[in-house]
Design a protein around this motif. Sequence first.
Motif, short mmCIF file in Angstrom:
data_model
loop_
_atom_site.label_atom_id
_atom_site.label_comp_id
_atom_site.label_asym_id
_atom_site.label_seq_id
_atom_site.Cartn_x
_atom_site.Cartn_y
_atom_site.Cartn_z
N ARG A 1 11.45 -2.03 4.40
CA ARG A 1 12.85 -1.97 4.83
C ARG A 1 13.19 -0.55 5.24
O ARG A 1 12.47 0.40 4.90
CB ARG A 1 13.79 -2.41 3.70
N GLN B 1 22.43 -8.06 4.25
CA GLN B 1 21.56 -8.15 5.41
C GLN B 1 20.38 -9.05 5.10
O GLN B 1 19.92 -9.12 3.97
CB GLN B 1 21.07 -6.76 5.81
N ASP C 1 19.01 1.11 4.52
CA ASP C 1 19.41 -0.16 3.90
C ASP C 1 19.26 -0.09 2.38
O ASP C 1 20.09 -0.63 1.64
CB ASP C 1 18.55 -1.31 4.46
#
Length: 393
Positions: free
Chosen positions: A83, A162, A87
Amino acid sequence: MNVITDAEFEEARTLDPEAVRRYLGGKGWRAERNLSGAELWERAAQDDDPGPPYEVLVPFERKRDYPGRIADILETLAVVEARRPGDILREMRLPPVDWQFLRLVPPGPAGTAPLLDLVSALTGLRELHTAAASSALTPQAVQPGQKPQAVKDHVAAVRLDQTRVGSYVVAAHTPLLPSPLPRPRWPSLFDDDAFSDGPGSRRPEPFARKVSRTLFAGVTCARAAAEETLEQDSLTDFAPYAEAGLSANLCEALVRIAGEERRGFSFAFAWSPEVRMEQASPPVEIARRHVEVLEEGAKDLRARLGREPEAVLRGVVTRLSGQGDREAAVYGSLLHEEDSRVRSVRVDLRPEDVDKATRAWRRGLEVAVTGDLEPYGTGLRMRQVVGFVVQEA
């Protein structure tokens, strides 16, 4: 992809060390030992990622090199989790939360999903939290349509995050209320009693955690009941699982997630380390064959145990029948249903309601009927009417 930006570097400067520790604890990292001014955390090799363990150093205080230390941690985590560092940084700033990860397997390119599949899945996810919160308050095989305020408040607090790496992973989290007391340790997903931290000490479990446990237990039991049915080639009784969180409503929510194509999916759970969970909670896979059984199981529960006391029906009278016109067909919607579906409901009228129903039928007036709702064939019937009001034009 794994390099932290200048803006994120500056943001890392304000991140609390405890937020970093909380995040690592929730992701399976373990504090191994104290070093000079920092704490060494380690993540052991996983089945899908063999090799030496990952290590990060978490500083105790914000000294001159603090942003750089946090940047190193974020870049390491970005490699481990595939990721972006930004984030992960954003997630570290969240309050203590429990996570649910709904993994869909839609057709088409990875990372995409048909709009209709997502609409159905998100609606089902909302209904799933509603069912779990209802069972967390009062376990029963068929949850009433009228929901307590605590259930509504819980569902309103659920947030979508997300999407994650995978075919299509919907990430949801439920915040746990902060507690000024030391962290409790909760020994079991299926034990909802208060847990004692010491002699004479008892502490209540946050409701959001109780809902998360009930959701996991309910989904796990739903799959177990479906598997038992498939093995026996005969529909098992789902009702004994109600105390653990299974209900017709939860089964219907799982069916809704599968969508019209009845595609399989899975759930994974992650627990906030603020309220520790000792029992393992492996992912739960719901295959197409399970969905078909769950649909039948929900129908069976409603047919046997689905009486809805004091439901309110609003609509118009479309037909009078029976001896003395003591039965009416009312076409309308039930106030407790969130989707406001319109259907025809058979209503048993009291003697004092017959004239009112006749007048409403002849003049096309709307009525509001209150009574006990129960399944009737493939439809619904309202008995024990306690209120019949004609909305005069």
